[in-house]
Enzyme design. Structure first.
Site, PDB file in Angstrom:
ATOM      1  N   THR A   1     107.057  64.578  76.031  1.00  0.00           N
ATOM      2  CA  THR A   1     106.247  64.715  77.276  1.00  0.00           C
ATOM      3  C   THR A   1     107.018  64.210  78.460  1.00  0.00           C
ATOM      4  OG1 THR A   1     103.881  64.112  78.123  1.00  0.00           O
ATOM      5  CG2 THR A   1     104.714  62.728  76.658  1.00  0.00           C
TER       6      THR A   1
ATOM      7  N   GLU B   1     105.051  62.635  80.620  1.00  0.00           N
ATOM      8  CA  GLU B   1     104.754  61.301  80.785  1.00  0.00           C
ATOM      9  C   GLU B   1     105.666  60.205  80.620  1.00  0.00           C
ATOM     10  OE1 GLU B   1     101.319  60.083  81.661  1.00  0.00           O
ATOM     11  OE2 GLU B   1     101.236  61.854  82.994  1.00  0.00           O
TER      12      GLU B   1
ATOM     13  N   TYR C   1      99.235  56.140  76.432  1.00  0.00           N
ATOM     14  CA  TYR C   1      99.722  57.573  75.737  1.00  0.00           C
ATOM     15  C   TYR C   1     101.167  57.642  75.960  1.00  0.00           C
ATOM     16  CZ  TYR C   1     100.504  62.454  75.881  1.00  0.00           C
ATOM     17  OH  TYR C   1     101.337  63.719  75.711  1.00  0.00           O
TER      18      TYR C   1
ATOM     19  N   LYS D   1     104.077  58.000  73.142  1.00  0.00           N
ATOM     20  CA  LYS D   1     105.020  58.961  73.017  1.00  0.00           C
ATOM     21  C   LYS D   1     106.370  58.636  73.128  1.00  0.00           C
ATOM     22  CE  LYS D   1     102.529  63.080  72.866  1.00  0.00           C
ATOM     23  NZ  LYS D   1     102.843  64.093  71.705  1.00  0.00           N
TER      24      LYS D   1
HETATM   25  P1  NAP Z   1      95.345  69.113  72.531  1.00  0.00           P
HETATM   26  O1  NAP Z   1      94.889  70.729  72.963  1.00  0.00           O
HETATM   27  O2  NAP Z   1      94.612  67.931  73.008  1.00  0.00           O
HETATM   28  O3  NAP Z   1      95.539  69.312  71.013  1.00  0.00           O
HETATM   29  C1  NAP Z   1      95.808  68.284  70.236  1.00  0.00           C
HETATM   30  C2  NAP Z   1      95.515  68.396  68.827  1.00  0.00           C
HETATM   31  O4  NAP Z   1      96.101  67.404  67.995  1.00  0.00           O
HETATM   32  C3  NAP Z   1      94.240  68.973  68.374  1.00  0.00           C
HETATM   33  O5  NAP Z   1      94.580  70.074  67.307  1.00  0.00           O
HETATM   34  C4  NAP Z   1      93.801  67.890  67.533  1.00  0.00           C
HETATM   35  O6  NAP Z   1      93.104  68.214  66.496  1.00  0.00           O
HETATM   36  C5  NAP Z   1      94.894  67.129  66.960  1.00  0.00           C
HETATM   37  N1  NAP Z   1      94.818  65.916  66.326  1.00  0.00           N
HETATM   38  C6  NAP Z   1      94.326  64.902  67.254  1.00  0.00           C
HETATM   39  N2  NAP Z   1      94.481  63.626  66.406  1.00  0.00           N
HETATM   40  C7  NAP Z   1      94.677  63.955  65.308  1.00  0.00           C
HETATM   41  C8  NAP Z   1      95.025  63.470  63.952  1.00  0.00           C
HETATM   42  N3  NAP Z   1      94.793  62.202  63.697  1.00  0.00           N
HETATM   43  N4  NAP Z   1      95.553  64.328  63.002  1.00  0.00           N
HETATM   44  C9  NAP Z   1      95.637  65.503  62.999  1.00  0.00           C
HETATM   45  N5  NAP Z   1      95.689  66.124  64.165  1.00  0.00           N
HETATM   46  C10 NAP Z   1      95.101  65.457  65.380  1.00  0.00           C
HETATM   47  O7  NAP Z   1      96.810  69.153  73.173  1.00  0.00           O
HETATM   48  P2  NAP Z   1      97.769  70.183  73.505  1.00  0.00           P
HETATM   49  O8  NAP Z   1      97.633  70.555  74.907  1.00  0.00           O
HETATM   50  O9  NAP Z   1      97.633  71.361  72.696  1.00  0.00           O
HETATM   51  O10 NAP Z   1      99.212  69.564  73.278  1.00  0.00           O
HETATM   52  C11 NAP Z   1      99.730  69.725  72.127  1.00  0.00           C
HETATM   53  C12 NAP Z   1     100.986  68.363  71.935  1.00  0.00           C
HETATM   54  O11 NAP Z   1     101.745  68.383  73.166  1.00  0.00           O
HETATM   55  C13 NAP Z   1     100.186  67.270  72.048  1.00  0.00           C
HETATM   56  O12 NAP Z   1     101.138  66.212  71.172  1.00  0.00           O
HETATM   57  C14 NAP Z   1     100.567  66.794  73.474  1.00  0.00           C
HETATM   58  O13 NAP Z   1     100.463  65.337  73.700  1.00  0.00           O
HETATM   59  C15 NAP Z   1     101.759  67.304  74.157  1.00  0.00           C
HETATM   60  N6  NAP Z   1     102.114  67.716  75.320  1.00  0.00           N
HETATM   61  C16 NAP Z   1     101.188  68.542  75.829  1.00  0.00           C
HETATM   62  C17 NAP Z   1     101.216  68.868  77.324  1.00  0.00           C
HETATM   63  C18 NAP Z   1     100.317  69.707  78.043  1.00  0.00           C
HETATM   64  O14 NAP Z   1     100.544  69.732  79.131  1.00  0.00           O
HETATM   65  N7  NAP Z   1      99.608  70.578  77.384  1.00  0.00           N
HETATM   66  C19 NAP Z   1     102.736  68.360  77.914  1.00  0.00           C
HETATM   67  C20 NAP Z   1     103.541  67.655  77.129  1.00  0.00           C
HETATM   68  C21 NAP Z   1     103.219  67.373  75.863  1.00  0.00           C
HETATM   69  P3  NAP Z   1      91.426  68.327  66.714  1.00  0.00           P
HETATM   70  O15 NAP Z   1      90.769  69.668  67.236  1.00  0.00           O
HETATM   71  O16 NAP Z   1      90.705  67.731  65.242  1.00  0.00           O
HETATM   72  O17 NAP Z   1      90.838  67.280  67.755  1.00  0.00           O
HETATM   73  O1  G4F Z   2      95.116  67.137  83.832  1.00  0.00           O
HETATM   74  P1  G4F Z   2      95.450  65.540  83.515  1.00  0.00           P
HETATM   75  O2  G4F Z   2      94.407  64.684  82.477  1.00  0.00           O
HETATM   76  O3  G4F Z   2      96.836  65.682  82.689  1.00  0.00           O
HETATM   77  P2  G4F Z   2      98.184  64.342  82.653  1.00  0.00           P
HETATM   78  O4  G4F Z   2      97.488  63.204  82.821  1.00  0.00           O
HETATM   79  O5  G4F Z   2      98.957  64.814  83.568  1.00  0.00           O
HETATM   80  O6  G4F Z   2      98.597  64.686  81.175  1.00  0.00           O
HETATM   81  C1  G4F Z   2      98.542  65.867  80.665  1.00  0.00           C
HETATM   82  O7  G4F Z   2     100.069  66.329  80.777  1.00  0.00           O
HETATM   83  C2  G4F Z   2     101.065  65.651  80.234  1.00  0.00           C
HETATM   84  C3  G4F Z   2     102.451  66.241  80.565  1.00  0.00           C
HETATM   85  O8  G4F Z   2     102.697  65.741  81.656  1.00  0.00           O
HETATM   86  C4  G4F Z   2     100.820  65.794  78.663  1.00  0.00           C
HETATM   87  F1  G4F Z   2     101.841  64.848  77.875  1.00  0.00           F
HETATM   88  C5  G4F Z   2      99.415  65.214  78.178  1.00  0.00           C
HETATM   89  O9  G4F Z   2      98.964  65.242  77.074  1.00  0.00           O
HETATM   90  C6  G4F Z   2      98.320  66.028  79.053  1.00  0.00           C
HETATM   91  O10 G4F Z   2      98.343  67.345  78.471  1.00  0.00           O
HETATM   92  O11 G4F Z   2      95.560  64.972  84.883  1.00  0.00           O
HETATM   93  C7  G4F Z   2      96.408  65.393  85.940  1.00  0.00           C
HETATM   94  C8  G4F Z   2      96.261  64.717  87.058  1.00  0.00           C
HETATM   95  C9  G4F Z   2      96.434  63.063  86.913  1.00  0.00           C
HETATM   96  O12 G4F Z   2      97.101  62.516  87.935  1.00  0.00           O
HETATM   97  C10 G4F Z   2      95.090  62.687  87.001  1.00  0.00           C
HETATM   98  O13 G4F Z   2      94.757  61.277  87.689  1.00  0.00           O
HETATM   99  O14 G4F Z   2      95.125  64.958  87.666  1.00  0.00           O
HETATM  100  C11 G4F Z   2      94.553  63.749  87.986  1.00  0.00           C
HETATM  101  N1  G4F Z   2      93.008  63.747  88.191  1.00  0.00           N
HETATM  102  C12 G4F Z   2      92.224  63.792  89.179  1.00  0.00           C
HETATM  103  N2  G4F Z   2      90.826  64.013  88.861  1.00  0.00           N
HETATM  104  C13 G4F Z   2      92.292  64.044  86.940  1.00  0.00           C
HETATM  105  C14 G4F Z   2      91.166  64.100  87.453  1.00  0.00           C
HETATM  106  N3  G4F Z   2      92.603  64.384  85.469  1.00  0.00           N
HETATM  107  C15 G4F Z   2      91.599  64.446  84.817  1.00  0.00           C
HETATM  108  N4  G4F Z   2      91.667  64.767  83.489  1.00  0.00           N
HETATM  109  N5  G4F Z   2      90.423  64.451  85.425  1.00  0.00           N
HETATM  110  C16 G4F Z   2      89.791  64.475  86.616  1.00  0.00           C
HETATM  111  O15 G4F Z   2      88.844  64.287  87.040  1.00  0.00           O
END
Ligand code: NAP
Ligand code: G4F
Length: 341
Positions: free
Chosen positions: A126, A128, A151, A155
């Protein structure tokens, strides 16, 4: 022979898009799901009838379960998407986040090393990881890491253990360092979806306003559907390597919000400062946005802006959906969803 993929985190946003993508490529797709007391298969229910789609109970923290599944399924490719993926929540449950998001990756890699080290491994790394050094933007594969949350720290371990298993045991193990990617399937507690759901509920008369935390942080937001193709391309490359996937554009939370309100014909006027800042509807004068300190994080990542040129050059990967079209897609989907409920 059809290739076999095993996906952890299959019920999540990315797991659902990746499953659809791999099934279209004629893969046999296996996914690990956790037992829930309510339905957790909303994002993958459309796939359950597919004869090449299989679900298995398991958990990334249960090493014997992972070993049994690797032995039984013997996949060609493993995509490790399972994580406690919410940055804000990781401050509430830091130890749990380390176990699942960090050490879980090691458990899966160990199962692969012991059972079949020829299996290719994708780790969901990520942006992050870059965290707290805004002056290093745009961030690429050579930018130093400085995680700012439990987090991000978990990671970081997962990133390095993936690289270590590649170097130590010659496992085809790769990190995709993905910047934020969103979609109509994004969890409702991430800021983009919280905004689009909030707007749809305001329009449907089910909610008064949207309460947010930091409006000024900047993110590089792309469409999740584009990014799962990149994950697959990373594992099809002839050598194992780490790649940044990003759009190369950054926007504030405030810009996302203004763009989303624009699609429903509402212009936001800002008044006040800091925690007293409010967003008003320019026509009616109603408060539609306010700031609530409960959404602030103990430490914030102020600026993420990715440089995807390595993936563009080597993998021929490029995002297709623009920021504006992503916002539009999410707003339209939620308007439809919440007008029907
Ligand atoms: P998400 O919607 O939060 O999905 C997370 C998945 O992990 C869900 O299927 C959840 O299952 C499963 N999980 C959580 N804890 C687990 C455990 N103990 N054992 C097995 N499965 C478990 O996340 P996403 O946005 O699809 O992201 C996918 C991956 O990419 C994550 O690793 C995230 O950190 C990483 N990532 C995401 C972004 C982004 O912007 N979306 C960017 C960079 C990296 P349940 O349904 O059972 O909760
Ligand atoms: O949508 P966010 O919670 O995503 P964040 O923290 O960027 O993390 C996501 O992206 C990462 C990749 O860069 C992944 F690794 C991670 O698993 C996840 O998918 O927050 C985005 C921004 C932050 O700066 C947060 O402080 O939005 C700001 N924010 C402002 N108000 C908020 C809120 N975030 C959330 N979730 N909720 C609010 O009310």
């Amino acid at each position: 022979m059809a290739k076999i993929a095993l996906i952890t985190g299959i019920t999540g946003q990315d797991g659902s898009y990746l499953s659809e993508f791999l099934l279209q490529k004629n893969y046999e797709v296996h996914g690990i799901i956790r037992r829930h007391s309510t339905n957790c298969k909303e994002r993958i229910s459309q796939l359950e009838e597919n004869k090449n789609f299989f679900l298995h109970y398991g958990d990334i923290s249960d090493s014997s379960n992972l070993a049994n599944l690797i032995r039984e399924i013997n996949p060609d490719e493993v995509y490790n998407l399972a994580a406690q993926s919410h940055v804000g929540t990781s401050f509430e449950v830091p130890e749990y986040t380390a176990e699942v998001t960090g050490v879980g990756t090691l458990k899966l890699l160990e199962a692969i090393r012991q059972i079949n080290p020829k299996i290719k491994f994708y780790q969901a790394s990520t942006s992050e990881l870059f965290g707290g050094i805004p002056e290093t933007a745009p961030q690429n594969e050579n930018t130093p890491f400085y995680p700012k949350s439990p987090y991000g720290c978990a990671k970081l371990y997962a990133f390095w253990i993936t690289k270590n298993y590649r170097e130590s045991y010659k496992i085809f193990a790769c990190n995709g360092i993905l910047f934020n990617h969103e979609s109509p399937r994004r969890g409702e507690d991430f800021v983009t979806r919280k905004i689009t759901v909030g707007i749809a509920k305001i329009i449907a008369g089910k909610q008064e306003k949207i309460s947010l935390g930091n409006l000024n942080s900047k993110r590089d937001w792309g469409f999740a559907g584009d990014y799962v193709e990149g994950m697959w391309k990373i594992l099809q490359h002839d050598t194992a390597d780490d790649f940044v996937l990003a759009t190369g554009e950054t926007h504030t939370v405030r810009e996302f919000l203004e763009t989303a309100f624009n699609y429903v014909g509402i212009k936001i006027e800002w008044r006040g400062e800091g925690i007293n800042e409010k967003g008003f509807c320019s026509k009616t004068g109603k408060i539609l946005v306010d700031v609530n300190t409960k959404f602030f994080r103990p430490a914030e990542v102020d600026l993420l802006l990715g440089d995807p040129s390595k993936a563009e050059k080597i993998l021929n990967w490029k995002r297709k959906i623009s920021f504006e079209n992503l916002v539009k897609m999410m707003v339209e989907s939620d308007l439809k969803k919440f007008s029907q409920e």
